[in-house]
Design a protein around this motif. Structure first.
Motif, short mmCIF file in Angstrom:
data_model
loop_
_atom_site.label_atom_id
_atom_site.label_comp_id
_atom_site.label_asym_id
_atom_site.label_seq_id
_atom_site.Cartn_x
_atom_site.Cartn_y
_atom_site.Cartn_z
N PHE A 43 -40.06 -72.74 -8.93
CA PHE A 43 -38.64 -73.05 -8.85
C PHE A 43 -38.03 -72.34 -7.64
O PHE A 43 -38.06 -71.11 -7.57
N THR A 44 -37.46 -73.08 -6.71
CA THR A 44 -36.86 -72.49 -5.52
C THR A 44 -35.45 -73.03 -5.32
O THR A 44 -35.18 -74.21 -5.60
N GLY A 45 -34.56 -72.19 -4.85
CA GLY A 45 -33.17 -72.59 -4.62
C GLY A 45 -32.31 -71.37 -4.39
O GLY A 45 -32.77 -70.23 -4.52
N LEU A 46 -31.07 -71.60 -4.05
CA LEU A 46 -30.14 -70.51 -3.76
C LEU A 46 -29.86 -69.66 -5.01
O LEU A 46 -30.07 -70.10 -6.14
N SER A 47 -29.36 -68.46 -4.78
CA SER A 47 -28.90 -67.64 -5.88
C SER A 47 -27.77 -68.38 -6.60
O SER A 47 -26.86 -68.91 -5.96
N GLY A 48 -27.83 -68.44 -7.92
CA GLY A 48 -26.81 -69.15 -8.68
C GLY A 48 -27.06 -70.64 -8.83
O GLY A 48 -26.26 -71.35 -9.44
N SER A 49 -28.18 -71.12 -8.30
CA SER A 49 -28.47 -72.56 -8.37
C SER A 49 -28.92 -72.98 -9.76
O SER A 49 -28.83 -74.16 -10.12
N GLY A 50 -29.43 -72.03 -10.54
CA GLY A 50 -29.89 -72.33 -11.89
C GLY A 50 -31.39 -72.20 -12.08
O GLY A 50 -31.94 -72.67 -13.08
N LYS A 51 -32.06 -71.55 -11.13
CA LYS A 51 -33.53 -71.41 -11.19
C LYS A 51 -33.99 -70.73 -12.47
O LYS A 51 -34.84 -71.25 -13.20
N SER A 52 -33.47 -69.56 -12.74
CA SER A 52 -33.92 -68.79 -13.90
C SER A 52 -33.57 -69.49 -15.20
O SER A 52 -34.38 -69.53 -16.14
N THR A 53 -32.36 -70.03 -15.28
CA THR A 53 -31.93 -70.74 -16.48
C THR A 53 -32.85 -71.92 -16.76
O THR A 53 -33.31 -72.13 -17.89
N LEU A 54 -33.14 -72.69 -15.73
CA LEU A 54 -33.98 -73.87 -15.90
C LEU A 54 -35.43 -73.49 -16.17
O LEU A 54 -36.09 -74.09 -17.03
N ALA A 55 -35.94 -72.49 -15.45
CA ALA A 55 -37.32 -72.05 -15.67
C ALA A 55 -37.50 -71.55 -17.10
O ALA A 55 -38.53 -71.82 -17.74
N ASN A 56 -36.50 -70.86 -17.63
CA ASN A 56 -36.56 -70.40 -19.02
C ASN A 56 -36.57 -71.57 -19.99
O ASN A 56 -37.33 -71.57 -20.98
N ALA A 57 -35.76 -72.58 -19.71
CA ALA A 57 -35.69 -73.75 -20.59
C ALA A 57 -37.01 -74.51 -20.58
O ALA A 57 -37.51 -74.94 -21.63
N VAL A 58 -37.60 -74.67 -19.40
CA VAL A 58 -38.89 -75.36 -19.29
C VAL A 58 -39.98 -74.55 -19.98
O VAL A 58 -40.81 -75.11 -20.72
N ASP A 59 -39.98 -73.24 -19.76
CA ASP A 59 -40.98 -72.38 -20.40
C ASP A 59 -40.92 -72.49 -21.92
O ASP A 59 -41.94 -72.57 -22.60
N LYS A 60 -39.69 -72.53 -22.47
CA LYS A 60 -39.51 -72.64 -23.92
C LYS A 60 -40.02 -73.99 -24.42
O LYS A 60 -40.71 -74.07 -25.45
N MET A 61 -39.71 -75.07 -23.71
CA MET A 61 -40.17 -76.40 -24.11
C MET A 61 -41.70 -76.48 -24.10
O MET A 61 -42.30 -77.03 -25.02
N LEU A 62 -42.31 -75.91 -23.08
CA LEU A 62 -43.77 -75.92 -22.98
C LEU A 62 -44.40 -75.09 -24.09
O LEU A 62 -45.39 -75.49 -24.70
N HIS A 63 -43.82 -73.93 -24.34
CA HIS A 63 -44.33 -73.06 -25.41
C HIS A 63 -44.24 -73.77 -26.76
O HIS A 63 -45.17 -73.69 -27.58
N ASP A 64 -43.14 -74.48 -26.98
CA ASP A 64 -42.92 -75.14 -28.27
C ASP A 64 -43.91 -76.27 -28.55
O ASP A 64 -44.12 -76.63 -29.71
N ILE A 65 -44.51 -76.84 -27.49
CA ILE A 65 -45.51 -77.89 -27.72
C ILE A 65 -46.94 -77.35 -27.61
O ILE A 65 -47.89 -78.13 -27.54
N GLY A 66 -47.06 -76.04 -27.57
CA GLY A 66 -48.38 -75.43 -27.66
C GLY A 66 -49.04 -75.05 -26.35
O GLY A 66 -50.23 -74.71 -26.34
N CYS A 67 -48.30 -75.07 -25.25
CA CYS A 67 -48.89 -74.68 -23.96
C CYS A 67 -48.95 -73.16 -23.83
O CYS A 67 -48.11 -72.44 -24.38
#
Length: 215
Positions: A43-67
């Protein structure tokens, strides 16, 4: 490209007799055990672009399906591994070099590792990509206008940068080089976090990263 200030003749001499140790459990065995393809989700982008928020959301979705996953966040890594680095161009390059090396280890373990870093220089992102096999580096450009990033400004960094209290701040007095061939292009100002995260998950499903896990 700027060279890392940490490479010296002394470290080269110390490294000359080091040989890669082959683990008893192979990369293929780890991938098969995890049940999905490994990759770095960069995930790359400016500070405040939403990188960490989105990466956390994706990580949670992947974890929830067993990745098998892990998330490397820019601020978290600077508390430890990269705690000795500042924000000069040279230190930013070294910061990304180290993250690239750590990410490779997670890929070797067969995991899906998300990295949320500004990573402003195209050459550094390409360096990490080129150290991995085809398909193991998925660049995710979080394309958020700087005006929106400044309105969000969750840490008050843009305000400090505009006031001259922070130097070498990306987007203000340090360059951000736009990705030229990102696999995924996301505009967080136009979609919800859930919709943006789903865009990433849909890409991973479409390209066969998740076919061995439940969905």
């Amino acid at each position: 490209m700027l060279m890392s200030p940490y490479k010296t003749v002394e470290t080269e001499e110390k490294s000359s007799d080091i040989v890669w140790h082959q683990a008893s459990v192979s990369h293929i065995e780890r991938v098969e055990s995890n049940g999905h393809r490994p990759a770095v989700l960069w995930f790359t982008g400016l500070s405040g672009s939403g990188k960490s928020t989105l990466a956390n959301a994706v990580d949670k979705m992947l974890h929830d399906i067993g990745c098998k996953t892990y998330l490397l966040d820019g601020d978290n890594v600077r508390h430890g591994l990269n705690g000795d680095l500042g924000f000069s161009d040279q230190d930013r390059i070294e910061n990304i070099r180290r993250i690239g090396e750590v990410s490779k280890l997670f890929v070797d373990a067969g995991q899906l590792v998300s990295t949320a870093f500004i990573s402003p220089f195209q050459a550094d992102r390409e360096l990490v990509r080129n150290q991995l096999k085809a398909g193991e580096f998925v660049e995710i450009f979080i394309d958020t206008p700087i005006s929106i990033c400044e309105l969000r400004d969750p840490k008050g960094l843009y305000k400090k940068a505009r006031a001259g209290e922070i130097k070498n701040f990306t987007g203000i007095d340090s360059a951000y080089e736009l990705p030229v061939s990102a696999e995924i292009h996301i505009k967080t100002a136009e979609q919800s976090v859930e919709a943006c995260a789903k865009q990433v998950i849909d890409y991973l499903k479409s390209y066969g990263y998740l076919k061995a896990v439940s969905s």
